[in-house]
Motif scaffolding. Structure first.
Motif, PDB file in Angstrom:
ATOM      1  N   ARG A 123     -17.508   3.243  38.546  1.00 53.01           N
ATOM      2  CA  ARG A 123     -17.190   2.145  39.463  1.00 53.01           C
ATOM      3  C   ARG A 123     -17.062   2.680  40.884  1.00 53.01           C
ATOM      4  NH1 ARG A 123     -16.984  -3.050  36.806  1.00 53.01           N
ATOM      5  NH2 ARG A 123     -16.737  -2.574  34.588  1.00 53.01           N
ATOM      6  N   ASN A 145     -25.627  10.177  46.792  1.00 49.25           N
ATOM      7  CA  ASN A 145     -26.331   9.645  45.619  1.00 49.25           C
ATOM      8  C   ASN A 145     -27.018  10.765  44.844  1.00 49.25           C
ATOM      9  OD1 ASN A 145     -27.460   7.895  43.789  1.00 49.25           O
ATOM     10  ND2 ASN A 145     -28.300   6.508  45.311  1.00 49.25           N
ATOM     11  N   GLY A 178     -25.683   0.682  42.754  1.00 54.60           N
ATOM     12  CA  GLY A 178     -26.452   0.470  41.533  1.00 54.60           C
ATOM     13  C   GLY A 178     -26.509   1.711  40.665  1.00 54.60           C
ATOM     14  N   ASP A 179     -26.698   2.883  41.281  1.00 51.44           N
ATOM     15  CA  ASP A 179     -26.785   4.129  40.520  1.00 51.44           C
ATOM     16  C   ASP A 179     -25.428   4.528  39.949  1.00 51.44           C
ATOM     17  OD1 ASP A 179     -29.469   4.239  41.015  1.00 51.44           O
ATOM     18  OD2 ASP A 179     -29.330   5.684  42.650  1.00 51.44           O
ATOM     19  N   GLU A 231     -20.918  12.640  37.275  1.00 44.46           N
ATOM     20  CA  GLU A 231     -21.066  12.169  35.900  1.00 44.46           C
ATOM     21  C   GLU A 231     -20.717  13.279  34.917  1.00 44.46           C
ATOM     22  OE1 GLU A 231     -24.410   9.742  33.297  1.00 44.46           O
ATOM     23  OE2 GLU A 231     -25.073  11.264  34.719  1.00 44.46           O
ATOM     24  N   HIS A 259     -23.114   2.406  39.026  1.00 47.10           N
ATOM     25  CA  HIS A 259     -22.911   1.506  37.893  1.00 47.10           C
ATOM     26  C   HIS A 259     -23.791   1.893  36.698  1.00 47.10           C
ATOM     27  CE1 HIS A 259     -21.461  -1.712  40.956  1.00 47.10           C
ATOM     28  NE2 HIS A 259     -20.477  -0.938  40.560  1.00 47.10           N
ATOM     29  N   SER A 260     -24.987   2.347  36.970  1.00 50.83           N
ATOM     30  CA  SER A 260     -25.887   2.714  35.871  1.00 50.83           C
ATOM     31  C   SER A 260     -25.375   3.919  35.095  1.00 50.83           C
ATOM     32  CB  SER A 260     -27.289   3.005  36.414  1.00 50.83           C
ATOM     33  OG  SER A 260     -27.301   4.220  37.157  1.00 50.83           O
ATOM     34  N   LYS A 261     -24.513   4.709  35.729  1.00 45.42           N
ATOM     35  CA  LYS A 261     -23.931   5.878  35.076  1.00 45.42           C
ATOM     36  C   LYS A 261     -22.562   5.561  34.474  1.00 45.42           C
ATOM     37  CE  LYS A 261     -26.406   9.251  37.933  1.00 45.42           C
ATOM     38  NZ  LYS A 261     -27.224   9.780  36.819  1.00 45.42           N
ATOM     39  N   GLY A 262     -22.204   4.272  34.464  1.00 45.69           N
ATOM     40  CA  GLY A 262     -20.953   3.865  33.860  1.00 45.69           C
ATOM     41  C   GLY A 262     -19.730   4.082  34.719  1.00 45.69           C
ATOM     42  N   SER A 312     -24.996  13.051  39.552  1.00 42.83           N
ATOM     43  CA  SER A 312     -25.057  13.717  38.249  1.00 42.83           C
ATOM     44  C   SER A 312     -23.920  14.719  38.104  1.00 42.83           C
ATOM     45  CB  SER A 312     -26.399  14.423  38.065  1.00 42.83           C
ATOM     46  OG  SER A 312     -26.627  15.359  39.114  1.00 42.83           O
TER      47      SER A 312
END
Length: 621
Positions: A252, A193, A244-245, A200, A247-250, A197
């Motif tokens: 899957r 987790n 959740g994190d 991402e 998904h929050s970054k767009g 970044s």
């Protein structure tokens, strides 16, 4: 229907053969009636009109056009026959063609509209054209406090420092595992987790985790309880936080489903072995005919093959609302990658996929299939397209001529649905095969293969560490810890991977577009297209050791003369003339040409072309 004429010229009358006596007899009075086709103002019988439009439109569409758009000519028709003809019109009234537009012209518009809808559907589907990143949790990111986790790795397990390389060991006959299967580095979900970044920034769309269920080994393909998260990786709260994190970054999250076999230490296996009357007995192949009392998978004593035909086992794994598949989807996963899917079989794979979609709408099921993808793609959402990966290596290593490879992909598209291939993962490297840098030590060859992986139809899969050039042959060398010190801005492979990911996000056709092979003597040449001509991408790959300069036909009737195309990898430009492209491709190079927008006559000529940037507003899709 009518060819384009100079301004003021009368429309040409299309040639239509006259109906035979048998045709007239078959159609009765209607066969003698003549009506005016508004497309050219000439009068024809229904049979003549049908002969001309047959193959382009259905019988109902032609009949509706005859009744609703074609006016009676001359002496009209007997009321009885006219009423009879109207009684046969069941299709809804089509949109009336505009002035100067024929039925065939309406069909072109409908085809374009259908294409636009298909592309919109693909674009809305997160499973199509995604960039997938595969993670071995134990080896991806070092834990925050390794010392506090030591109790989770009892003997004969061994815990190692992050910079230590994995080494192949001897088989521990007491537990039935090889020593390197019991070597751990301590990576977990919280440490993963903490690196989201990085994923991402790389541009990842889908994070795929190798098995995370409770197991005895480090690879965890020997689950003991499918519904439990292995404590070595954290808690369910850690999993929910990770999902959740992500998904929050767009992005899957896809999990690894190992439903062909289970670990020998599973309570279900032990219960079945201890009691012949156990309700778990039907889940396995057990009896005195098997050494040890049960059927193993892959000649591994610690892997017990599952009898998936068992109704109660199907309920447990995928059917029920509290099944394994449903449980993890409800916890936040978005889909499943199925291990050795070909051994699950067509029928059961389809049943599992249907259940997954029921449990979570839009979820993904892809399977590991070492076979030609056609048919397998129809029973799941897609496959791990290992076939395409092997083909890419064949081209890169000079074992498969470029034109042969391009046509092979075209055959694959024809044998499967393009949407199924667009949801399939293109695999060049993973935990079961040598890494990309090991297979192709020459970085230029590696880049060549990677460009094909990112421009062919499907979802390119990046095995953790390949993007920074990590090497490694067979297991366990290909499962080393991620070298974070190499993930620097000056890493050439990382820069190249980021560029390709960015290219896919910018060039829509590479994500969702159709595929067509182009005819070439020596190149692997193909085109990716959408309903918008401006999205067109032409790829020319030269796997030979010599420069190739060819004139390649690009059979797309929407591309007009003198259109500018730019090589996205080299910033060089060329213009397409007469539906051809003529450029030099250096040995071992790939050229990726995208159509360029121009605010000049070359661009303005597209003003009425469906889906072009310069289209008039009223005819834009």
């Amino acid at each position: 229907l009518v060819s384009i004429q100079p301004a003021g010229a009368p429309p040409q009358t299309p040639r239509r053969s006259r109906p035979s006596a048998a045709d007239v007899s078959r159609h009765g009075v209607m066969g003698n009636e003549r009506r005016v086709d508004p497309a050219d103002g000439a009068a024809y019988t229904f049979e003549e009109l049908s002969d001309f439009y047959r193959g382009k439109f259905s019988k109902k569409e032609i009949r509706a056009y005859w009744e609703q758009e074609c006016e009676a000519h001359g002496g009209g028709v007997a009321p009885k026959a006219k009423a009879k003809a109207k009684a046969k019109v069941k299709a809804s009234k089509p949109t009336k063609p505009t002035k100067g537009e024929s039925l065939r012209g309406s069909g072109v518009a409908r085809a374009a509209e259908d294409s636009a809808k298909a592309m919109a559907s693909r674009e809305a589907d997160w499973r199509v054209g995604s960039v997938v990143y595969q993670v071995f949790v134990d080896r991806f990111a070092p834990p925050a406090d390794l010392e506090s986790k030591k109790a989770l790795f009892p003997s004969p397990c061994t815990l190692h420092a992050w910079d230590e390389e994995p080494k192949r060991g001897e088989c521990n006959k007491d537990v039935g595992y090889w020593a390197h299967e019991l070597q751990f580095w301590g990576g977990d979900l919280p440490s993963l987790n903490g690196k989201l970044s990085y994923l991402e920034d790389l541009g990842v769309d889908v994070v795929y985790l190798q098995p995370i269920c409770e197991a005895f080994s480090n690879h965890k393909y020997d689950a003991t309880d499918y519904c439990k998260l292995d404590p070595q990786y954290g808690t369910l709260s850690d999993f929910e936080a990770l999902a959740g994190d992500i998904h929050s970054k767009g992005m899957r999250l896809v999990l690894d489903g190992v439903f062909n076999h289970i670990g020998r230490r599973s309570p279900a296996v032990q219960a079945a072995l201890a009691d012949e009357k156990s309700d778990r007995r039907s889940w396995f192949f057990m009896g005195p005919e098997y050494p040890g009392g049960y059927k193993t998978w892959g000649c591994a004593d610690n892997l017990v093959e599952l009898r998936l035909e068992s109704p109660s086992l199907q309920d447990y794994i995928w059917k029920k609302e509290d099944s394994v598949v449903a449980t993890w989807l409800k916890r936040g996963a978005d889909g499943w990658r199925l291990d050795v899917a070909q051994e699950i079989g067509f029928h059961l794979l389809q049943a599992l996929t249907v259940s997954a979609h029921k449990h979570k709408t839009g979820s993904l099921v892809v399977g590991e299939v070492w076979a030609y993808p056609a048919r397998w793609t129809s029973v799941m959402d897609g496959v791990l397209n290992l076939h395409l990966g092997v083909l890419i290596y064949g081209v890169t290593e000079g074992k498969c001529p470029g034109p042969t490879a391009a046509q092979s992909v075209a055959n694959l598209v024809a044998d499967s649905k393009i949407e199924e291939l667009l949801r399939s993962w293109i695999v060049l490297s993973n935990h079961d095969m040598p890494r990309l840098a090991h297979r192709l030590p020459d970085m230029e060859l590696r880049k060549f293969a990677q460009v094909l992986q990112f421009t062919l139809p499907g979802c390119p899969l990046v095995y953790y560490g390949d993007e920074i050039g990590m090497a490694g042959g067979d297991d366990p060398d290909n499962r080393a810890t991620f070298r974070w010190e190499q993930a620097a801005q000056d890493n050439a492979m990382l820069t190249h991977t980021k560029m390709l990911v960015s290219l896919r996000k910018r060039l829509r056709a590479l994500r969702i577009g159709d595929y067509r092979a182009l005819v070439s003597q020596r190149l692997m040449a193909f085109i990716r297209t959408t309903e918008k001509v401006m999205d067109t991408v032409v790829v020319l790959a030269n796997p030979t050791t010599e420069a190739v300069h060819e004139l390649v036909t690009v059979p797309d009737d929407r591309i007009l003369g003198y259109t500018l195309f730019r090589d996205e990898l080299r910033s060089e430009e060329t213009r397409m003339l007469g539906a051809t492209i003529s450029v030099e491709v250096k040995p071992g190079a790939v050229r990726v040409f995208s159509m360029q927008n121009e605010d000049n006559p070359s661009g303005a000529q597209y003003k009425r072309m469906y889906g072009h940037w310069a289209s008039f507003p009223e005819i834009k899709p």
